[in-house]
Design a protein around this motif. Structure first.
Motif, PDB file in Angstrom:
ATOM      1  N   GLU A 256      -5.157   8.566  -7.296  1.00  0.00           N
ATOM      2  CA  GLU A 256      -3.939   9.035  -6.622  1.00  0.00           C
ATOM      3  C   GLU A 256      -4.075   8.897  -5.109  1.00  0.00           C
ATOM      4  O   GLU A 256      -3.107   8.570  -4.422  1.00  0.00           O
ATOM      5  N   LEU A 257      -5.264   9.172  -4.588  1.00  0.00           N
ATOM      6  CA  LEU A 257      -5.519   9.054  -3.156  1.00  0.00           C
ATOM      7  C   LEU A 257      -5.359   7.604  -2.716  1.00  0.00           C
ATOM      8  O   LEU A 257      -4.683   7.313  -1.728  1.00  0.00           O
ATOM      9  N   ILE A 258      -5.959   6.697  -3.454  1.00  0.00           N
ATOM     10  CA  ILE A 258      -5.862   5.272  -3.140  1.00  0.00           C
ATOM     11  C   ILE A 258      -4.413   4.797  -3.225  1.00  0.00           C
ATOM     12  O   ILE A 258      -3.933   4.071  -2.344  1.00  0.00           O
ATOM     13  N   ASN A 259      -3.710   5.225  -4.266  1.00  0.00           N
ATOM     14  CA  ASN A 259      -2.307   4.834  -4.433  1.00  0.00           C
ATOM     15  C   ASN A 259      -1.451   5.287  -3.251  1.00  0.00           C
ATOM     16  O   ASN A 259      -0.620   4.532  -2.751  1.00  0.00           O
ATOM     17  N   ARG A 260      -1.660   6.537  -2.809  1.00  0.00           N
ATOM     18  CA  ARG A 260      -0.855   7.060  -1.705  1.00  0.00           C
ATOM     19  C   ARG A 260      -1.189   6.330  -0.401  1.00  0.00           C
ATOM     20  O   ARG A 260      -0.289   6.021   0.389  1.00  0.00           O
ATOM     21  N   ILE A 261      -2.449   6.036  -0.168  1.00  0.00           N
ATOM     22  CA  ILE A 261      -2.842   5.279   1.029  1.00  0.00           C
ATOM     23  C   ILE A 261      -2.147   3.916   1.015  1.00  0.00           C
ATOM     24  O   ILE A 261      -1.604   3.471   2.034  1.00  0.00           O
ATOM     25  N   ASN A 262      -2.150   3.267  -0.136  1.00  0.00           N
ATOM     26  CA  ASN A 262      -1.509   1.955  -0.251  1.00  0.00           C
ATOM     27  C   ASN A 262       0.008   2.040  -0.048  1.00  0.00           C
ATOM     28  O   ASN A 262       0.596   1.172   0.598  1.00  0.00           O
ATOM     29  N   GLU A 263       0.626   3.081  -0.602  1.00  0.00           N
ATOM     30  CA  GLU A 263       2.070   3.288  -0.414  1.00  0.00           C
ATOM     31  C   GLU A 263       2.419   3.390   1.068  1.00  0.00           C
ATOM     32  O   GLU A 263       3.358   2.743   1.546  1.00  0.00           O
ATOM     33  N   LEU A 264       1.661   4.235   1.762  1.00  0.00           N
ATOM     34  CA  LEU A 264       1.933   4.437   3.183  1.00  0.00           C
ATOM     35  C   LEU A 264       1.671   3.166   3.987  1.00  0.00           C
ATOM     36  O   LEU A 264       2.402   2.855   4.930  1.00  0.00           O
ATOM     37  N   SER A 265       0.672   2.428   3.612  1.00  0.00           N
ATOM     38  CA  SER A 265       0.363   1.172   4.301  1.00  0.00           C
ATOM     39  C   SER A 265       1.499   0.168   4.152  1.00  0.00           C
ATOM     40  O   SER A 265       1.915  -0.468   5.124  1.00  0.00           O
ATOM     41  N   LYS A 266       2.008   0.039   2.928  1.00  0.00           N
ATOM     42  CA  LYS A 266       3.132  -0.883   2.687  1.00  0.00           C
ATOM     43  C   LYS A 266       4.374  -0.439   3.454  1.00  0.00           C
ATOM     44  O   LYS A 266       5.079  -1.262   4.054  1.00  0.00           O
ATOM     45  N   LYS A 267       4.636   0.871   3.450  1.00  0.00           N
ATOM     46  CA  LYS A 267       5.808   1.384   4.147  1.00  0.00           C
ATOM     47  C   LYS A 267       5.679   1.161   5.655  1.00  0.00           C
ATOM     48  O   LYS A 267       6.644   0.801   6.326  1.00  0.00           O
ATOM     49  N   LYS A 268       4.463   1.350   6.179  1.00  0.00           N
ATOM     50  CA  LYS A 268       4.229   1.158   7.610  1.00  0.00           C
ATOM     51  C   LYS A 268       4.543  -0.277   8.011  1.00  0.00           C
ATOM     52  O   LYS A 268       5.138  -0.529   9.062  1.00  0.00           O
ATOM     53  N   LYS A 269       4.167  -1.227   7.160  1.00  0.00           N
ATOM     54  CA  LYS A 269       4.410  -2.642   7.458  1.00  0.00           C
ATOM     55  C   LYS A 269       5.891  -3.016   7.330  1.00  0.00           C
ATOM     56  O   LYS A 269       6.358  -3.908   8.027  1.00  0.00           O
ATOM     57  N   SER A 270       6.597  -2.339   6.442  1.00  0.00           N
ATOM     58  CA  SER A 270       7.994  -2.723   6.202  1.00  0.00           C
ATOM     59  C   SER A 270       8.980  -1.975   7.109  1.00  0.00           C
ATOM     60  O   SER A 270       9.717  -2.595   7.867  1.00  0.00           O
ATOM     61  N   VAL A 271       9.025  -0.657   7.036  1.00  0.00           N
ATOM     62  CA  VAL A 271      10.026   0.105   7.791  1.00  0.00           C
ATOM     63  C   VAL A 271       9.422   1.079   8.798  1.00  0.00           C
ATOM     64  O   VAL A 271      10.146   1.674   9.584  1.00  0.00           O
ATOM     65  N   GLY A 272       8.121   1.270   8.757  1.00  0.00           N
ATOM     66  CA  GLY A 272       7.476   2.211   9.661  1.00  0.00           C
ATOM     67  C   GLY A 272       7.333   3.586   9.029  1.00  0.00           C
ATOM     68  O   GLY A 272       7.912   3.869   7.983  1.00  0.00           O
ATOM     69  N   LEU A 273       6.525   4.415   9.683  1.00  0.00           N
ATOM     70  CA  LEU A 273       6.243   5.757   9.169  1.00  0.00           C
ATOM     71  C   LEU A 273       6.746   6.817  10.138  1.00  0.00           C
ATOM     72  O   LEU A 273       6.794   6.607  11.353  1.00  0.00           O
ATOM     73  N   THR A 274       7.102   7.964   9.586  1.00  0.00           N
ATOM     74  CA  THR A 274       7.459   9.113  10.408  1.00  0.00           C
ATOM     75  C   THR A 274       6.178   9.699  10.990  1.00  0.00           C
ATOM     76  O   THR A 274       5.067   9.356  10.548  1.00  0.00           O
ATOM     77  N   LYS A 275       6.310  10.597  11.944  1.00  0.00           N
ATOM     78  CA  LYS A 275       5.125  11.245  12.523  1.00  0.00           C
ATOM     79  C   LYS A 275       4.342  11.993  11.450  1.00  0.00           C
ATOM     80  O   LYS A 275       3.113  11.954  11.432  1.00  0.00           O
ATOM     81  N   ALA A 276       5.063  12.663  10.552  1.00  0.00           N
ATOM     82  CA  ALA A 276       4.392  13.409   9.478  1.00  0.00           C
ATOM     83  C   ALA A 276       3.619  12.455   8.562  1.00  0.00           C
ATOM     84  O   ALA A 276       2.504  12.762   8.132  1.00  0.00           O
ATOM     85  N   GLU A 277       4.213  11.304   8.279  1.00  0.00           N
ATOM     86  CA  GLU A 277       3.537  10.327   7.420  1.00  0.00           C
ATOM     87  C   GLU A 277       2.326   9.721   8.123  1.00  0.00           C
ATOM     88  O   GLU A 277       1.309   9.450   7.481  1.00  0.00           O
TER      89      GLU A 277
END
Length: 82
Positions: free
Chosen positions: A8-29
């Motif tokens: 689950e930890l690896i999956n969430r790290i990967n999710e955030l990484s993909k989101k960062k590359k596509s639309v960016g992350l919020t400060k909380a993320e």
């Protein structure tokens, strides 16, 4: 965090990484991503250290040449009886 790295930890790290590359992350993320990476590294280091501490090294002649520092750690953990 000790031991095996939860999927689950690896999956969430990967999710955030993909989101960062596509639309960016919020400060909380971004804060969450940093925290997750720290957790991942702590678990990785713990697992790696444990694996190294369990090793025995032998030369070509079959003589054990495990470093004394590792032998001491193994003795303290009850993994050696010499």
């Amino acid at each position: 965090m000790k031991g095996k790295i939860p999927q689950e930890l690896i999956n969430r790290i990967n999710e955030l990484s993909k989101k960062k590359k596509s639309v960016g992350l919020t400060k909380a993320e971004l804060v969450e991503q940093k925290s997750l990476r720290e957790d991942y590294l702590a678990a990785f280091r713990s697992t790696f250290r444990s694996n190294v501490e369990m090793l025995q090294v032998f030369n070509k002649e079959g003589k054990e040449v495990t470093p004394e520092k590792v032998k001491e750690i193994q003795r303290k953990k009850g993994l050696r009886d010499d």
